[in-house]
Structures are given as structure tokens and as C-alpha cells.
Design an enzyme around this catalytic site. Structure first.
Site, mmCIF file in Angstrom:
data_model
loop_
_atom_site.group_PDB
_atom_site.id
_atom_site.type_symbol
_atom_site.label_atom_id
_atom_site.label_comp_id
_atom_site.label_asym_id
_atom_site.label_seq_id
_atom_site.Cartn_x
_atom_site.Cartn_y
_atom_site.Cartn_z
ATOM 1 N N ASP A 123 11.707 6.087 14.793
ATOM 2 C CA ASP A 123 11.310 4.684 14.970
ATOM 3 C C ASP A 123 12.566 3.827 14.794
ATOM 4 O OD1 ASP A 123 11.787 4.298 12.256
ATOM 5 O OD2 ASP A 123 9.676 4.185 11.678
ATOM 6 N N HIS A 153 14.035 5.005 11.147
ATOM 7 C CA HIS A 153 13.933 6.301 10.475
ATOM 8 C C HIS A 153 14.231 7.477 11.392
ATOM 9 C CE1 HIS A 153 11.281 3.432 8.314
ATOM 10 N NE2 HIS A 153 11.936 3.934 7.284
ATOM 11 N N SER A 193 11.387 4.277 1.944
ATOM 12 C CA SER A 193 10.626 4.886 3.041
ATOM 13 C C SER A 193 11.244 6.177 3.564
ATOM 14 C CB SER A 193 10.507 3.897 4.200
ATOM 15 O OG SER A 193 11.787 3.538 4.684
#
Ligand SMILES: *[C@@H]1O[C@H](CO)[C@@H](O)[C@H](O)[C@H]1NC(C)=O
Ligand SMILES: *[C@@H]1O[C@H](CO)[C@@H](O)[C@H](O)[C@H]1NC(C)=O
Length: 367
Positions: free
Chosen positions: A328, A331, A38
Site C-alpha cells: 500500500d 507498507h 503499523s
């Protein structure tokens, strides 16, 4: 879904015309290929049946379109900023229907949120593109490009490309540490698990080399115990959680060693170890020096440190994303990503071994 090869027939038909149109540009352009999780996914998971996705607001709030794209960031992510510095368009997800014709020559992004080095990492996310599947898609991509510009030009394009691969974080947070007494934690001590991961990672890098990659930036994991998610669930009084940080401290040096050995065996500096843990530590230990008000509290989330659950339209959202290191619970913000990429390009040997990207670009210009 077979999106990465869906345009194959069209390309064969259009071959004659396209060959003439695109051959000259191949020689100048440097393609960029991205593999991993991600931290570097540009939206592949939008096309998959998975819960590991970032395609709803407020993701993308600071992206040029102000729309969610599948990037796990408020704005640009690490590959986007690398593309920007290369003077290229952002890499398209390999599953994007837009990845066809001339766009193929920019490169492609094969990354998929939730995956790891190991096949059993991220099983809870169901349908994601595990690393060996990403490598298969890379092969299929090369066939599609060969149909466009011929096999020799394709080989050149791949050999001259810049490659980024980011793996390992999920093998800890979404596998070893996911639940108490996880299967992997019963099987391996933390040091043994690090060694196992690096052995498996080596096979992946060797496969990338076989597939033609010749300049590959390999990032280590960040200090995993310091992300807001870990502060919320494992830390005492806001201190970075010890076990995940110990894991990173074991894994990263082993990875760097393996990369050096691999380069020695190949006889060329194909793989470049990027110490992204150090870049993270810089802004985690002194956030104010980088213009952040905090490196502990995520901009988007809920609960302690905004580190619980996911970033959703119902979450707390900070007003100024440039003041936060974490977007978040897991990240970095675009601002933090820019700090990381700056070290990829200009960092000394603490950050980049055997050399930084500025040096690589200067070296490769003459080839
Ligand atoms: C993971 O899967 C790939 C292909 O599906 C396989 O080649 C590889 O051996 C597997 N790795 C492990 C450690 O089982
Ligand atoms: C990295 O990049 C900069 C250029 O910005 C250069 O001056 C430096 O010497 C490079 N290499 C190392 C090992 O620091």
C-alpha cells in the site's frame, strides 16, 4: 478497552491445574514480544476506535486465511516471518481474546498502527495504543503469565525472549511532516528533531530493559521519502522525496549510536540495531534484482504511484503481489518483508550491529 488484562480472574481460579500443565514447555520455548507501529501490528487496532486499521479487504489477500487480520500487508508482516523462522506461532495481539492460557507463553504483540516515539504522534488516529501504554500492557501481561507459571518462570521467560521494537516513521510522516508548519517542525530543525526523538527513544528502551527484556532488535526507519505515498505527494518525477530521506539519514545513525552507548552502559549486547533503511534501499535501487517489477508503485491504492489515500476495496489492486515491493502507499509486501527479515537473520554488520539474529540464536542456545 482493557482487553490485555481481561482474563486475569479466570487465570487465578485455574492456576492449580495450569501450573502443572505448562511448566515444562516454558523452559524450551523462546517467547517473542513485539512493540511499535503499523509495520509490526498484528491486529490490535481492530479492537480500537481508530481510523488506523487494516481489517478490510484486500488486506490479508495472501494471508493463509485470505482474510484481513489487521496486518498492514497483503500477507505476513515482519514479526510473522520472524515467528515462522523461530518455529513459533505468530504473536497474538495483546487485545485479542484468544491471548490466554498456553498461548500466553508464545509471547504477545503490543504494537499499534499510527503510534510513534512521541505521545503527540498519531493524535489524528484517536484511540491507539501509545508506546508507554504498550509497555504498561507488557507489565500486565507478565502478571497474567506469573499467575499461570509463577513469577520466577515468568522472569526467565521474559529474560530469554526475543523482542522487536519498530518506532520512528510516524514521528515524521504523521507528525513532523504531516502538515506544513506542523507544531514540531516549528519547534525543531530536522537535525534537532532527530536528536530529540533519539533521546526519547532511549527512555523507552531503558524502560523495556527494566521490564526484563534482554534481547531487543531495534529497527530504524526506512528511507521514508521513497514510499509511494511520498512519491505521489512530494517527489519530482518519481525521485525519492528529499526531506523525508534526509530525516531518515539523520535519525538512523543517531539511533545506532545511542544503542551502542546503551549497551556499553549496561555492559551487555541487549539492544541490536537493525538497519532496515539499507534493506529497503537495496530493493528500491535495484528492484529487478529481487524479482520486483517496481519499487515505486504500490500494489493497492490510487492516484500517482497508487500512493494517494488508503488501500480499500475500491482501490487499484495488482494481480501478482510478489512483483511489488510496496503493498500500500506506506507498507511493504510480504515478499519485501521476507527480504528485510533475511537481513535481520543473516546480514553482515552493514545491516545488523553488533550482530545478526543467527548469531544471537546460536549464542543464546548455550545459555
Ligand atoms: C509520554 O507519556 C508518558 C506516560 O503517559 C510519560 O511518562 C512521558 O513522560 C510522556 N513523554 C513526553 C515526552 O511527554
Ligand atoms: C550473520 O549471519 C551469518 C549466518 O548466516 C554469518 O555467517 C555471519 O558471519 C553473521 N555475522 C556477520 C557479522 O556477518
Amino acid at each position: 478497552m482493557s482487553g490485555c488484562s481481561s482474563n486475569f480472574i479466570f487465570l487465578n481460579v485455574a492456576l492449580g491445574v495450569l501450573m502443572c500443565a505448562f511448566t515444562p514447555s516454558v523452559v524450551d520455548a523462546r517467547a517473542f514480544f513485539v512493540f511499535g507501529d503499523s509495520l509490526v501490528d498484528n491486529g490490535n487496532n481492530n479492537y480500537l476506535a481508530t481510523t488506523a486499521r487494516a481489517d478490510s479487504p484486500p488486506y490479508g489477500i495472501d494471508y493463509p486465511t485470505h482474510q484481513p487480520t489487521g496486518r498492514f500487508s497483503n500477507g505476513l508482516n515482519i514479526p510473522d516471518i520472524i515467528s515462522e523462522r523461530l518455529g513459533s506461532e505468530a504473536t497474538l495481539p495483546c487485545l485479542s481474546p484468544e491471548l490466554q492460557g498456553e498461548k500466553l507463553l508464545v509471547g504477545a504483540n503490543f504494537a499499534s498502527a499510527g503510534i510513534g516515539i512521541l505521545n503527540d504522534t498519531g493524535v489524528q488516529f484517536l484511540n491507539i495504543i501509545r508506546i508507554y501504554r504498550q509497555l504498561q500492557y507488557f507489565e500486565e501481561y507478565q502478571q497474567r503469565v506469573a499467575a499461570l507459571i509463577g513469577p520466577q518462570q515468568t522472569e526467565q521467560l521474559v529474560n530469554k525472549a526475543l523482542v522487536l521494537i519498530t518506532l520512528g516513521g510516524n514521528d515524521y510522516v504523521n507528525n513532523y511532516f504531516l502538515v506544513p508548519y506542523s507544531a514540531r517542525s516549528r519547534q525543531f530543525s530536522l537535525p534537532d528533531y532527530g536528536r530529540f526523538l533519539v533521546t526519547e527513544y532511549q527512555k523507552i528502551l531503558e524502560r523495556l530493559y527494566e521490564l526484563g527484556a534482554r534481547r531487543v532488535i531495534v529497527t530504524g526507519t526506512g528511507p521514508m521519502g521513497c514510499v509511494p505515498a511520498e512519491l505521489a505527494t512530494r517527489s519530482r518525477g518519481g525521485q525519492c522525496a528529499t526531506e523525508p530521506n534526509k530525516a531518515a539519514a539523520l535519525f538512523n545513525p543517531l539511533l545506532a549510536q545511542m544503542i551502542q552507548q546503551l549497551n556499553n552502559d549496561i555492559g551487555s549486547d541487549v539492544f541490536i540495531a537493525a538497519n532496515t533503511a539499507q534493506s529497503h534501499k537495496d530493493f528500491i535501487s535495484d528492484p529487478q534484482a529481487f524479482g520486483f517489477v517496481t519499487s515505486k508503485i504500490a500494489c493497492c491504492g490510487q492516484g500517482p504511484y497508487n500512493g494517494v489515500g488508503l488501500c480499500t476495496p475500491a482501490s487499484n489492486l495488482c494481480a501478482d503481489r510478489s512483483k511489488y515491493a510496496f503493498w500500500d502507499p506506506f507498507h511493504p509486501t510480504e515478499k519485501a518483508n521476507r527480504i528485510i527479515v533475511e537481513q535481520l537473520f543473516n546480514g553482515d554488520s552493514t545491516y545488523m550491529t553488533p550482530m545478526n539474529l543467527s548469531t544471537i540464536l546460536a549464542l543464546d542456545k548455550d545459555v
